[in-house]
Design an enzyme around this catalytic site. Structure first.
Site, PDB file in Angstrom:
ATOM      1  NE  ARG A  86      -4.194  -1.752   1.788  1.00 59.53           N
ATOM      2  CZ  ARG A  86      -5.103  -2.197   2.634  1.00 59.53           C
ATOM      3  NH1 ARG A  86      -4.956  -1.987   3.921  1.00 59.53           N
ATOM      4  NH2 ARG A  86      -6.164  -2.837   2.203  1.00 59.53           N
ATOM      5  CE  LYS A 110     -23.364 -14.373   6.206  1.00 56.43           C
ATOM      6  NZ  LYS A 110     -23.223 -13.268   7.162  1.00 56.43           N
ATOM      7  N   GLY A 130     -10.628  -8.153  -2.060  1.00 62.76           N
ATOM      8  CA  GLY A 130     -10.968  -9.279  -1.210  1.00 62.76           C
ATOM      9  C   GLY A 130     -10.572 -10.621  -1.793  1.00 62.76           C
ATOM     10  N   GLY A 188     -14.626  -3.645   0.179  1.00 60.76           N
ATOM     11  CA  GLY A 188     -15.924  -3.063   0.539  1.00 60.76           C
ATOM     12  C   GLY A 188     -16.300  -1.921  -0.382  1.00 60.76           C
TER      13      GLY A 188
HETATM   14  P1  AMP Z   1     -17.237 -13.648   0.523  1.00 61.42           P
HETATM   15  O1  AMP Z   1     -16.431 -12.963   1.588  1.00 61.42           O
HETATM   16  O2  AMP Z   1     -18.709 -13.610   0.745  1.00 61.42           O
HETATM   17  O3  AMP Z   1     -16.823 -13.191  -0.868  1.00 61.42           O
HETATM   18  O4  AMP Z   1     -16.904 -15.172   0.640  1.00 61.42           O
HETATM   19  C1  AMP Z   1     -15.638 -15.692   0.408  1.00 61.42           C
HETATM   20  C2  AMP Z   1     -15.562 -17.021   1.078  1.00 61.42           C
HETATM   21  O5  AMP Z   1     -16.615 -17.842   0.604  1.00 61.42           O
HETATM   22  C3  AMP Z   1     -14.294 -17.751   0.813  1.00 61.42           C
HETATM   23  O6  AMP Z   1     -13.557 -17.829   1.999  1.00 61.42           O
HETATM   24  C4  AMP Z   1     -14.735 -19.126   0.352  1.00 61.42           C
HETATM   25  O7  AMP Z   1     -14.049 -20.161   0.964  1.00 61.42           O
HETATM   26  C5  AMP Z   1     -16.192 -19.162   0.752  1.00 61.42           C
HETATM   27  N1  AMP Z   1     -16.980 -20.060  -0.105  1.00 61.42           N
HETATM   28  C6  AMP Z   1     -17.047 -20.061  -1.444  1.00 61.42           C
HETATM   29  N2  AMP Z   1     -17.825 -21.074  -1.879  1.00 61.42           N
HETATM   30  C7  AMP Z   1     -18.258 -21.740  -0.783  1.00 61.42           C
HETATM   31  C8  AMP Z   1     -19.094 -22.874  -0.582  1.00 61.42           C
HETATM   32  N3  AMP Z   1     -19.629 -23.530  -1.610  1.00 61.42           N
HETATM   33  N4  AMP Z   1     -19.329 -23.267   0.684  1.00 61.42           N
HETATM   34  C9  AMP Z   1     -18.777 -22.606   1.723  1.00 61.42           C
HETATM   35  N5  AMP Z   1     -17.986 -21.529   1.595  1.00 61.42           N
HETATM   36  C10 AMP Z   1     -17.728 -21.093   0.358  1.00 61.42           C
END
Ligand code: AMP
Length: 403
Positions: A46, A207, A360, A383
């Site tokens: 950064r 999510k 991310g 974010g």
């Molecule tokens: P996010 O922060 O919502 O973008 O989620 C990222 C995280 O989602 C990563 O750490 C992944 O390991 C997890 N992830 C992706 N696909 C799956 C899945 N099918 N089941 C559980 N976790 C998942």
């Protein structure tokens, strides 16, 4: 002083204003990771990323008063959150001294700023040493602004927050972007306001609830939306599928059904992973099994997209002229369940599309697979890039002067 058009991404940058002989308050993102034991900076990325704007300002004869937040000191002076190690690192990269103030808006910062000459740089202490920073307190913002003639914002990761050092100061100073922020505005702003078509959006991650806003906004803009990762299984359940122990947000089922309807009405192609790689537990030790995503056996959970899904997603991505991607296709941290994310990352890298990756996890995945050089733009703000793609008004962008 400068409140620009809230929905325009066409903003003035450092190149559009005269900075010679001026004092410039430069908001950087120096929120770098430190080694907990030694206190040393473990990733200077950064700081290095801030150099082009700093060097430009210094070469043009500006006096630079740099500022940043650093960790969460909760409005108190705490030495473990001091920016002093950043000043040392910055001086090393610039090859010139960086004067470190002992405070933020106190007598030391003010007197250093007063004496600062063109071509010199100083760093004030962590803006979050004052609780007024996050409250966007006008008096605090004015004191920050009073040290300078111009405000340059270069901390994209913080523009979704209306804090004193990201937005408040713009009420007292003409505000423009630095090169880092301009790059984000040009790329993300360009992709969502005037995309080369077809625009394919890829959304994944754990999510649905985190990505509802983005999906709904992209529904108005994209030609196709690819949905993978844990969030896909709420879509299968909503349509009556069996998803075993896969991730599911039951309270989002109604929203998901509305989304599917909305896609139909708008003629947006919505692609879900027809098959998945499932395991019997959330672990890299479980035996992977290819299953249909709407017929996941009881006791199993989908942890990656399957080969048919990969093929369909890759075909869609290869034909795109613009790709925006946020969120992995599976649990890519586990080697047995990384293939889907890897295949999508490869397709994005190989496509001739303008490719934009939100920060991310998808950025981490692209780096893990060594593909970052083949991506048009990897955002520095997780974010912030998500809120940008949601079409939200970002206070730290809205406050900049229109070009
Ligand atoms: P996010 O922060 O919502 O973008 O989620 C990222 C995280 O989602 C990563 O750490 C992944 O390991 C997890 N992830 C992706 N696909 C799956 C899945 N099918 N089941 C559980 N976790 C998942």
């Amino acid at each position: 002083m400068s409140t620009g058009n809230a929905t325009s991404y066409d903003k003035k940058s450092v190149k559009d204003v005269e900075v010679k002989g001026k004092k410039v308050l430069l908001r950087c993102d120096f929120n770098v990771p430190l080694d907990k034991e030694t206190g040393e900076i473990t990733d200077e990325g950064r700081i290095v990323a801030a150099l082009p704007t700093i060097n430009y300002l210094l070469e043009q004869g500006a006096a630079v008063i740099a500022c940043s937040h650093f960790g969460r000191p909760k409005g108190e002076f705490r030495s473990e959150f001091s920016l002093a190690p950043v000043a040392v690192c910055l001086a090393k990269h610039l090859g010139k001294p960086v004067k470190m103030a002992k405070d933020v808006i106190g007598s030391d910062a003010v007197s250093l700023a007063k004496g600062l000459q063109p071509g010199e740089i100083m760093l004030i202490e962590n803006t979050r040493f004052h609780k007024e920073e996050e409250k966007n307190d006008p008096e605090f913002a004015k004191k920050l602004a009073d040290m300078a003639d111009i405000f340059v914002s270069d901390a994209f990761g913080s523009v979704h927050r209306a804090h004193a050092s990201t937005e408040g100061v713009s009420h007292y100073l003409p505000a423009v972007s630095g090169f880092l922020l301009k790059k984000e505005l040009d790329h993300i702003g360009g992709a969502i306001s005037a995309p080369k078509r077809p625009l394919v959006a890829i959304l994944g991650g754990a999510k649905v609830s985190d990505k509802l806003g983005v999906i709904n906004n992209l529904m108005k803009i994209a030609d196709s939306i690819i949905i993978g990762g844990g969030m896909a299984y709420t879509f299968f359940k909503a349509q009556g599928g069996r998803i075993g122990n896969s991730l599911c947000e039951d309270n989002e089922i109604e929203n998901v059904l509305k989304m599917l309807e909305n896609a139909k009405t708008r003629g947006v192609k919505l692609l879900l992973p027809v098959d998945s790689i499932a395991g019997s537990e959330f672990s890299n030790n479980t035996e992977p099994k290819t299953v249909l995503s709407n017929e996941i056996p009881d006791g199993m959970m989908a942890l990656d997209i399957g080969p048919k899904a990969v093929e369909a997603f890759v075909n869609e991505i290869i034909a795109a002229k613009t790709v925006v991607w946020n969120g992995p296709m599976g649990v890519f941290e586990f080697s047995k369940f990384a293939e889907g994310t890897k295949a999508v990352a490869n397709a994005v890298a190989q496509s001739h599309a303008i490719s934009i990756i939100g920060g991310g996890d998808s950025a981490a995945a692209v780096r893990k697979f060594g593909l970052e050089d083949k991506i048009t733009h990897i955002s520095t703000g997780g974010g912030a890039s998500l809120e940008f793609m949601e079409g939200k008004i970002l206070p730290g962008i809205a406050c900049l002067l229109d070009a």
